[in-house]
Design a protein around this motif. Sequence first.
Motif, mmCIF file in Angstrom:
data_model
loop_
_atom_site.group_PDB
_atom_site.id
_atom_site.type_symbol
_atom_site.label_atom_id
_atom_site.label_comp_id
_atom_site.label_asym_id
_atom_site.label_seq_id
_atom_site.Cartn_x
_atom_site.Cartn_y
_atom_site.Cartn_z
ATOM 1 N N ARG A 31 41.016 43.603 40.442
ATOM 2 C CA ARG A 31 41.139 43.985 41.846
ATOM 3 C C ARG A 31 39.770 44.363 42.405
ATOM 4 N NH1 ARG A 31 42.199 45.044 46.679
ATOM 5 N NH2 ARG A 31 43.438 46.804 47.416
ATOM 6 N N PHE A 32 39.302 43.564 43.393
ATOM 7 C CA PHE A 32 38.033 43.837 44.060
ATOM 8 C C PHE A 32 38.282 44.192 45.523
ATOM 9 C CE2 PHE A 32 36.566 40.786 40.732
ATOM 10 C CZ PHE A 32 35.695 41.633 40.073
ATOM 11 N N SER A 33 37.592 45.200 46.007
ATOM 12 C CA SER A 33 37.657 45.556 47.424
ATOM 13 C C SER A 33 36.601 46.620 47.716
ATOM 14 C CB SER A 33 39.034 46.102 47.807
ATOM 15 O OG SER A 33 39.059 46.535 49.154
ATOM 16 N N ARG A 34 35.988 46.549 48.889
ATOM 17 C CA ARG A 34 35.033 47.582 49.271
ATOM 18 C C ARG A 34 35.725 48.912 49.525
ATOM 19 N NH1 ARG A 34 33.643 50.390 53.212
ATOM 20 N NH2 ARG A 34 35.039 49.369 54.687
ATOM 21 N N PHE A 35 37.001 48.851 49.902
ATOM 22 C CA PHE A 35 37.710 50.066 50.300
ATOM 23 C C PHE A 35 39.088 50.079 49.635
ATOM 24 C CE2 PHE A 35 39.494 52.544 54.211
ATOM 25 C CZ PHE A 35 39.565 53.692 53.446
ATOM 26 N N ILE A 36 39.152 50.631 48.429
ATOM 27 C CA ILE A 36 40.425 50.838 47.748
ATOM 28 C C ILE A 36 40.814 52.296 47.959
ATOM 29 C CG2 ILE A 36 41.608 50.887 45.513
ATOM 30 C CD1 ILE A 36 39.759 48.658 44.582
ATOM 31 N N ARG A 37 41.957 52.515 48.547
ATOM 32 C CA ARG A 37 42.380 53.875 48.843
ATOM 33 C C ARG A 37 43.534 54.280 47.926
ATOM 34 N NH1 ARG A 37 43.867 53.801 54.880
ATOM 35 N NH2 ARG A 37 42.506 51.974 54.952
ATOM 36 N N ALA A 38 43.765 55.575 47.841
ATOM 37 C CA ALA A 38 44.876 56.081 47.048
ATOM 38 C C ALA A 38 46.174 55.401 47.469
ATOM 39 C CB ALA A 38 44.980 57.588 47.209
ATOM 40 N N THR A 39 47.017 55.093 46.499
ATOM 41 C CA THR A 39 48.292 54.347 46.571
ATOM 42 C C THR A 39 48.066 52.838 46.504
ATOM 43 O OG1 THR A 39 48.624 54.123 48.979
ATOM 44 C CG2 THR A 39 49.363 56.192 47.942
ATOM 45 N N ASP A 40 46.816 52.347 46.666
ATOM 46 C CA ASP A 40 46.531 50.926 46.437
ATOM 47 C C ASP A 40 46.506 50.664 44.929
ATOM 48 O OD1 ASP A 40 46.276 50.446 49.122
ATOM 49 O OD2 ASP A 40 44.084 50.478 49.137
ATOM 50 N N ARG A 41 46.380 49.407 44.580
ATOM 51 C CA ARG A 41 46.214 49.047 43.166
ATOM 52 C C ARG A 41 44.736 48.993 42.821
ATOM 53 N NH1 ARG A 41 50.768 47.701 40.507
ATOM 54 N NH2 ARG A 41 52.597 47.261 41.799
ATOM 55 N N VAL A 42 44.424 49.481 41.626
ATOM 56 C CA VAL A 42 43.058 49.473 41.128
ATOM 57 C C VAL A 42 43.097 49.026 39.674
ATOM 58 C CG1 VAL A 42 43.130 51.903 40.411
ATOM 59 C CG2 VAL A 42 40.939 50.830 40.961
ATOM 60 N N SER A 43 42.058 48.353 39.225
ATOM 61 C CA SER A 43 42.016 47.844 37.846
ATOM 62 C C SER A 43 41.574 48.939 36.889
ATOM 63 C CB SER A 43 41.066 46.646 37.747
ATOM 64 O OG SER A 43 41.511 45.592 38.585
ATOM 65 N N ILE A 44 42.366 49.149 35.842
ATOM 66 C CA ILE A 44 42.038 50.153 34.827
ATOM 67 C C ILE A 44 41.910 49.471 33.471
ATOM 68 C CG2 ILE A 44 43.267 51.937 36.115
ATOM 69 C CD1 ILE A 44 45.496 51.779 33.976
ATOM 70 N N VAL A 45 41.151 50.097 32.588
ATOM 71 C CA VAL A 45 40.959 49.587 31.237
ATOM 72 C C VAL A 45 41.405 50.661 30.251
ATOM 73 C CG1 VAL A 45 39.308 48.702 29.529
ATOM 74 C CG2 VAL A 45 39.012 48.149 31.962
ATOM 75 N N PHE A 46 42.194 50.261 29.261
ATOM 76 C CA PHE A 46 42.626 51.194 28.225
ATOM 77 C C PHE A 46 42.718 50.444 26.911
ATOM 78 C CE2 PHE A 46 46.392 49.443 30.219
ATOM 79 C CZ PHE A 46 47.237 49.137 29.161
ATOM 80 N N ARG A 47 42.834 51.190 25.832
ATOM 81 C CA ARG A 47 42.906 50.578 24.510
ATOM 82 C C ARG A 47 44.366 50.432 24.108
ATOM 83 N NH1 ARG A 47 38.816 52.786 20.159
ATOM 84 N NH2 ARG A 47 37.464 52.063 21.854
ATOM 85 N N ALA A 48 44.741 49.224 23.737
ATOM 86 C CA ALA A 48 46.119 48.943 23.340
ATOM 87 C C ALA A 48 46.126 48.049 22.110
ATOM 88 C CB ALA A 48 46.865 48.255 24.484
ATOM 89 N N ASP A 49 47.223 48.088 21.383
ATOM 90 C CA ASP A 49 47.372 47.222 20.201
ATOM 91 C C ASP A 49 46.197 47.392 19.240
ATOM 92 O OD1 ASP A 49 49.707 46.171 21.384
ATOM 93 O OD2 ASP A 49 48.506 44.715 22.492
ATOM 94 N N GLY A 50 45.993 48.597 18.779
ATOM 95 C CA GLY A 50 44.899 48.852 17.853
ATOM 96 C C GLY A 50 43.590 48.988 18.591
ATOM 97 N N ASP A 51 42.658 48.070 18.339
ATOM 98 C CA ASP A 51 41.332 48.159 18.945
ATOM 99 C C ASP A 51 41.170 47.264 20.164
ATOM 100 O OD1 ASP A 51 40.454 50.027 17.107
ATOM 101 O OD2 ASP A 51 39.776 48.495 15.686
ATOM 102 N N LYS A 52 42.237 46.591 20.601
ATOM 103 C CA LYS A 52 42.127 45.703 21.745
ATOM 104 C C LYS A 52 42.056 46.500 23.044
ATOM 105 C CE LYS A 52 44.642 41.808 19.692
ATOM 106 N NZ LYS A 52 45.836 40.935 19.810
ATOM 107 N N GLN A 53 41.139 46.114 23.925
ATOM 108 C CA GLN A 53 41.034 46.770 25.212
ATOM 109 C C GLN A 53 41.661 45.870 26.265
ATOM 110 O OE1 GLN A 53 38.157 50.161 24.556
ATOM 111 N NE2 GLN A 53 37.058 48.648 25.728
#
Length: 237
Positions: A31-53
């Motif tokens: 998700r790219f945007s100059r103006f992402i506001r609360a309640t919009d969608r934003v891209s997050i990164v987390f670790r899942a399935d062992g060491d996979k991000q």
Amino acid sequence: MCGRLNVTDSAGVRALCEQLDIQLWPEDGMRFSRFIRATDRVSIVFRADGDKQKMINAIWWLLLEKAAPDGQFKPSRYTSFNTRYDKLNKRGSAGYQSYRSQRCVIPASGFGETISIDGKKYYHDMMVEDDDALVMGGLYRTWQYTTASGQTQTEFSCSVVTLPPHDKLQHIHKKASPLMLSLKDGSVQDWLDPTRFPESLDYLLTPKIRQSMSALPVDKPSTYQPIGESTLISADG
């Protein structure tokens, strides 16, 4: 920290994502945007399935509630786009369990801040150079619902962890500062490591600017017209 992010499709953000070694990406893309506001969608990164991000596009509002009649979820009436540092270890708080098992980071180009002086609001955009990127520490949660066809779907939500105000940002925002992390000092790796116990992350809950940024005064976030010269906010030593 105020509820707006800048996530541009810049060389810096792309390079950061490559360094994060993301193995699973959202089907609809980052998700790219100059103006992402609360309640919009934003891209997050987390670790899942062992060491996979993994990267997923999440609703920027940690607490969700069901939206009748389709069973999907929408932002709760309780404000939760940020999670305060002093609530992370408070049992029963919205972020208590996520802090222990569902930490994430949010790649960004910058963020917006607002300050009120004598009843008037002043806005600033905090930005790094195009070849650089910010990493904000956050929390996420998952919510499951059943579609009309009987399929089980998972919705993701997230928040940005906020710390006490930083001395260098007092003229921009007096109430809080976002948790800013870096790959260079290992703070991103520590935050994403699911084996790290909360006590070992206490050192991250002290405000720290890990890379230099510019602070640009603007008329308001929606129109983004500069009304003064940008100033440099240098990284802490």
